[in-house]
Design a protein around this motif. Structure first.
Motif, PDB file in Angstrom:
ATOM      1  N   TYR A 311       0.834  -1.198   0.000  1.00  0.00           N
ATOM      2  CA  TYR A 311       0.000   0.000   0.000  1.00  0.00           C
ATOM      3  C   TYR A 311       0.871   1.250   0.000  1.00  0.00           C
ATOM      4  O   TYR A 311       0.537   2.255  -0.645  1.00  0.00           O
ATOM      5  N   ALA A 312       2.010   1.188   0.700  1.00  0.00           N
ATOM      6  CA  ALA A 312       2.942   2.327   0.678  1.00  0.00           C
ATOM      7  C   ALA A 312       3.412   2.579  -0.755  1.00  0.00           C
ATOM      8  O   ALA A 312       3.475   3.726  -1.208  1.00  0.00           O
ATOM      9  N   PHE A 313       3.733   1.501  -1.454  1.00  0.00           N
ATOM     10  CA  PHE A 313       4.196   1.616  -2.850  1.00  0.00           C
ATOM     11  C   PHE A 313       3.151   2.336  -3.703  1.00  0.00           C
ATOM     12  O   PHE A 313       3.452   3.322  -4.373  1.00  0.00           O
ATOM     13  N   THR A 314       1.920   1.840  -3.664  1.00  0.00           N
ATOM     14  CA  THR A 314       0.888   2.439  -4.520  1.00  0.00           C
ATOM     15  C   THR A 314       0.526   3.835  -4.028  1.00  0.00           C
ATOM     16  O   THR A 314       0.302   4.737  -4.819  1.00  0.00           O
ATOM     17  N   ASN A 315       0.497   4.003  -2.706  1.00  0.00           N
ATOM     18  CA  ASN A 315       0.143   5.323  -2.159  1.00  0.00           C
ATOM     19  C   ASN A 315       1.101   6.400  -2.633  1.00  0.00           C
ATOM     20  O   ASN A 315       0.693   7.519  -2.947  1.00  0.00           O
ATOM     21  N   ILE A 316       2.400   6.073  -2.683  1.00  0.00           N
ATOM     22  CA  ILE A 316       3.376   7.070  -3.128  1.00  0.00           C
ATOM     23  C   ILE A 316       2.995   7.557  -4.520  1.00  0.00           C
ATOM     24  O   ILE A 316       3.098   8.748  -4.825  1.00  0.00           O
ATOM     25  N   GLY A 370      -5.026   1.433  -5.717  1.00  0.00           N
ATOM     26  CA  GLY A 370      -5.339   1.292  -4.299  1.00  0.00           C
ATOM     27  C   GLY A 370      -6.104   0.011  -3.995  1.00  0.00           C
ATOM     28  O   GLY A 370      -5.929  -0.612  -2.939  1.00  0.00           O
ATOM     29  N   PHE A 371      -6.944  -0.399  -4.936  1.00  0.00           N
ATOM     30  CA  PHE A 371      -7.817  -1.559  -4.731  1.00  0.00           C
ATOM     31  C   PHE A 371      -7.025  -2.846  -4.517  1.00  0.00           C
ATOM     32  O   PHE A 371      -7.383  -3.676  -3.686  1.00  0.00           O
ATOM     33  N   VAL A 372      -5.933  -3.024  -5.283  1.00  0.00           N
ATOM     34  CA  VAL A 372      -5.226  -4.305  -5.242  1.00  0.00           C
ATOM     35  C   VAL A 372      -4.296  -4.428  -4.043  1.00  0.00           C
ATOM     36  O   VAL A 372      -3.736  -5.495  -3.800  1.00  0.00           O
ATOM     37  N   THR A 373      -4.112  -3.329  -3.283  1.00  0.00           N
ATOM     38  CA  THR A 373      -3.223  -3.412  -2.121  1.00  0.00           C
ATOM     39  C   THR A 373      -3.977  -3.181  -0.806  1.00  0.00           C
ATOM     40  O   THR A 373      -3.674  -3.817   0.196  1.00  0.00           O
ATOM     41  N   ALA A 437      -0.541   8.511 -13.559  1.00  0.00           N
ATOM     42  CA  ALA A 437      -1.884   8.001 -13.815  1.00  0.00           C
ATOM     43  C   ALA A 437      -1.808   6.649 -14.522  1.00  0.00           C
ATOM     44  O   ALA A 437      -2.556   5.713 -14.203  1.00  0.00           O
ATOM     45  N   PHE A 438      -0.876   6.546 -15.463  1.00  0.00           N
ATOM     46  CA  PHE A 438      -0.691   5.274 -16.160  1.00  0.00           C
ATOM     47  C   PHE A 438      -0.331   4.174 -15.154  1.00  0.00           C
ATOM     48  O   PHE A 438      -0.889   3.066 -15.190  1.00  0.00           O
ATOM     49  N   LEU A 439       0.600   4.493 -14.237  1.00  0.00           N
ATOM     50  CA  LEU A 439       1.012   3.490 -13.241  1.00  0.00           C
ATOM     51  C   LEU A 439      -0.165   3.091 -12.345  1.00  0.00           C
ATOM     52  O   LEU A 439      -0.302   1.922 -11.977  1.00  0.00           O
ATOM     53  N   CYS A 440      -1.011   4.066 -11.995  1.00  0.00           N
ATOM     54  CA  CYS A 440      -2.181   3.770 -11.142  1.00  0.00           C
ATOM     55  C   CYS A 440      -3.066   2.709 -11.807  1.00  0.00           C
ATOM     56  O   CYS A 440      -3.547   1.778 -11.157  1.00  0.00           O
ATOM     57  N   ILE A 441      -3.283   2.881 -13.112  1.00  0.00           N
ATOM     58  CA  ILE A 441      -4.160   1.937 -13.815  1.00  0.00           C
ATOM     59  C   ILE A 441      -3.414   0.628 -14.085  1.00  0.00           C
ATOM     60  O   ILE A 441      -3.962  -0.460 -13.898  1.00  0.00           O
ATOM     61  N   ALA A 442      -2.136   0.748 -14.499  1.00  0.00           N
ATOM     62  CA  ALA A 442      -1.370  -0.457 -14.826  1.00  0.00           C
ATOM     63  C   ALA A 442      -1.281  -1.386 -13.618  1.00  0.00           C
ATOM     64  O   ALA A 442      -1.510  -2.601 -13.733  1.00  0.00           O
TER      65      ALA A 442
END
Lengths: 583, 92
Positions: A311-316, A370-373, A437-442
């Motif tokens: 979650y820290a990874f995606t949150n950043i 955020g959903f996957v973590t 944004a791309f990373l968020c979706i990817a």
């Protein structure tokens, strides 16, 4: 790894590579500022290459006063943070590509470098050194705008960061006394009998200050928004996540963290709701988000630790994206107040789209990062049968949707039309936001590479974020919360934004604390003056008397040569006696 | 929404009635669909941790209630901690 000397140990360290890049960048005169950030970006690439070249392992073993230290430890936990720190550092450099502020450019790389050094530290001394460098380099970002308000905020920030460093040093001494080792591993709060250890407590507070635990949190809201539109983004990433990485290493499974984290996820929601400055709303969001991670660390299972650091990874990525979108609005309009923004979607449509992607990611809509973590952390509460914590996490998820998912994009780009028609964000900002944004979706649609990076990949092997029940549960929670928002807006029960500020824990030291301090300074000064006056009148009187006796007109002056000879002889005789006695 | 500086400008797409109705319509349909799906066995957890998870629409009710509570209760916090914008400037 043997002891190969300090220079090779430093040269191989990715954090040192980044630091060298920051220093070289800072040496470039402002006339050539255009090549500063490209050069720094090359160093980020070199550091990333070095990280991947080294692979997992411990490097840079040295000894300090006979104690072995490991300056560089790349294990799955530190690697995950190192990877995302590189991504964030590169995006931050790209975002303010045309910056000409030398001190700020330096800090934009030197501060991430220090945070990277901290997460990669294999021993406590190395951790301490990078911990302090992170504090000192980051304050340049707070001071960036160069006003009195930012100077004062920077000093408060530095005081608190250094306090954390001093506590860390004390904790290191206590840990060393207890274990005889400087290795940075699990410390834990309690000993075998379940009593609280002083070493663990001091370390936990040192980490807790940087992680912005409740009541220790307010330096975030105080200092971060004072930086400029780009500086705040850099600040938002590193300090709190360095603390999360340190907590995950030293305090996994420390039950108290579950409750601390639960408070962290809840209270910022209410402060964010009433906050008018959208930068501050996002600062409260940092507290709330770190709360989720702290809960994951507190449960301490393989799955929950995966969840915390994942979650820290995606949150950043998505929290930076939100800061970047608000930063673009500030860059174009000069304000981050909800009361002065609104309607920007008409002229900043790309920024608006990127902001909504960030908002849906932080809210953990299916399909976004955020959903996957986040599900891993909420599941951990279920596995532990901790229903109250589970309910708190769901409540906090609705709160995230409120302040980060809806309030940020709604009041910036929609809501009431401010009449402002700024240009779209510059290309460099759009590229940085677009990549995020791309990373968020990817990551949202293809989380497997992130899962493989997690510290316990086997614990996430049979985790299926897109299990039908999980998708439906999450959509129910979020869509009905959005529905509540729509209803409250339609019936005009949603509170209007008000130009105001809200007091928080920093009030204690900024107003009564400051008053007490000012009073204490005045009291000390008054006492000192009184003592000085007493002493100086005595002294002057004594001098007068001596002058009367020994001055040219004085009684003693008459026999000066004889008196002096007698005195000198006596002194020399005395000295000779002492020397003879001693010899 | 009145726009004082750009009076003759056409309203933006997000300010049109058509968009608002479409957005709200889709939101209501999606929300109802998600709530209904919660009652179907294939969308339920095989081994729920808590009884409430099996209630079908638990997450929908909780999400709505939590959001409404945050907004309706939270705004009163302003009375306690809200100050003028120059509060600290006067004191520092």
């Amino acid at each position: 790894m043997g002891d190969n000397g300090l220079i090779p140990a430093l040269a191989m360290n990715p954090a040192v590579i980044l630091t060298v890049g920051a220093i070289l960048g800072a040496l470039i005169p402002n006339g050539f500022a255009a090549i500063r950030r490209p050069l720094m970006l090359v160093f980020v690439a070199m550091s990333a290459y070095q990280l991947s070249r080294l692979g997992l392992g411990e490097f840079g073993a040295l000894s300090i006063f006979g104690e072995p230290v490991t300056m560089l430890r790349i294990d799955p936990l530190s690697r995950l943070f190192a990877v995302v720190f590189h991504i964030a550092a590169a995006l931050n450099l790209l975002y303010a590509w045309h910056s000409k502020n030398r001190a700020q450019d330096f800090a934009t790389l030197a501060y991430p470098a220090a945070a990277l050094g901290g997460v990669l530290a294999g021993d406590l001394v190395t951790l301490f050194v990078w911990w302090e460098i992170a504090a000192i380099t980051s304050v340049f970002l707070v001071w960036g705008p160069g006003t009195r308000a930012t100077f004062l905020a920077g000093m408060r920030y530095l005081t608190i960061q250094i306090l954390s460093g001093v506590l860390l040093l004390a904790g290191i001494v206590l840990v060393y006394r207890e274990t005889g080792s400087l290795a940075f591993g699990e410390i834990g709060l309690r000993d075998a009998e379940g009593a609280i250890k002083l070493s663990g407590l001091v370390m936990l507070i040192a980490f807790g200050i940087k992680a912005a635990f409740p009541l220790l949190h307010n330096w975030v809201q105080d200092a971060y928004p004072k930086a400029d539109f780009a500086g705040t983004i850099v600040l938002s990433v590193f300090t709190t996540k360095l603390a999360v990485a340190s907590l995950a290493r030293a305090f996994p499974g420390t039950g108290e963290l579950v409750y601390i984290g639960a408070v962290m996820t809840i209270f910022p929601i209410f402060f964010a709701l009433i906050e008018n400055d959208l930068k501050k709303v996002l600062c409260y969001s940092i507290n709330n988000q770190v709360g989720f991670m702290v809960i994951g660390i507190g449960f301490g299972t393989a799955a929950s630790l995966n969840g915390a650091v994942g979650y820290a990874f995606t949150n950043i990525i998505f929290e930076s994206l939100l800061f970047m979108a608000v930063g673009a609005a500030i860059f174009r309009t000069g304000t981050s107040k909800a009361t002065e923004l609104g309607g920007l979607y008409k002229t900043m449509p790309l920024t608006m789209i990127f902001c909504i992607i960030g908002a849906m990611s932080i809210s953990a809509f299916p399909g976004f990062a955020g959903f996957v973590t986040k599900g891993l952390i909420i599941d951990a509460a279920g596995e532990a049968h901790a229903i109250w914590i589970w309910l708190v996490l769901l409540f906090a998820s609705a709160g995230v949707l409120e302040h980060a998912g809806i309030k940020i994009p709604y009041f910036t780009f929609f809501a009431h039309d401010s009449g402002k028609r700024p240009k779209e964000a510059p290309p460099a900002m759009l590229m940085a936001m677009g990549t995020s944004a791309f990373l968020c979706i990817a990551i949202g649609v293809y989380p497997e590479p992130l899962y493989a990076l997690m510290p316990y990949p086997e614990a996430v092997a049979d985790y299926h974020p897109y299990a039908p029940y999980h998708v439906v549960e999450q959509l129910q929670l979020l869509l009905w919360a959005v529905l509540a928002f729509a209803v409250l807006i339609l019936i005009k029960w949603y509170p209007a934004e008000v130009p105001s500020i809200n007091l928080d824990a920093d009030w204690l030291y900024r107003v009564p604390g400051r008053g007490l301090f000012t009073w204490a300074v005045a009291a000390v000064r008054a006492i000192w003056r009184l003592m000085w006056r007493l002493a100086s009148t005595r002294f002057m009187r004594a001098m007068d008397r001596i002058y009367m006796m020994h001055g040219p007109e004085g009684a003693m002056a008459r026999s000066w040569p004889t008196g002096f000879m007698a005195l000198a002889t006596a002194i020399i005789l005395g000295l000779a006696l002492i020397i003879a006695f001693m010899a | 929404m009145a726009d004082h500086h750009h009076g003759d400008e056409k309203p933006g797409w997000a300010d049109t009635k058509a968009f608002r109705n479409a957005f709200l319509g889709l939101l209501v349909i999606a929300a109802l669909a998600a709530a209904a799906a919660g009652f179907l066995p294939q969308f339920q957890k095989a081994h729920p941790h808590f009884d409430v998870e099996g209630m079908g629409a638990f997450f929908a009710i909780y999400g709505f209630a939590a959001f409404a509570f945050i907004v309706l209760a939270g705004q009163h916090l302003r009375k306690l901690v809200g100050r003028k914008e120059d509060y600290y400037e006067e004191r520092e």
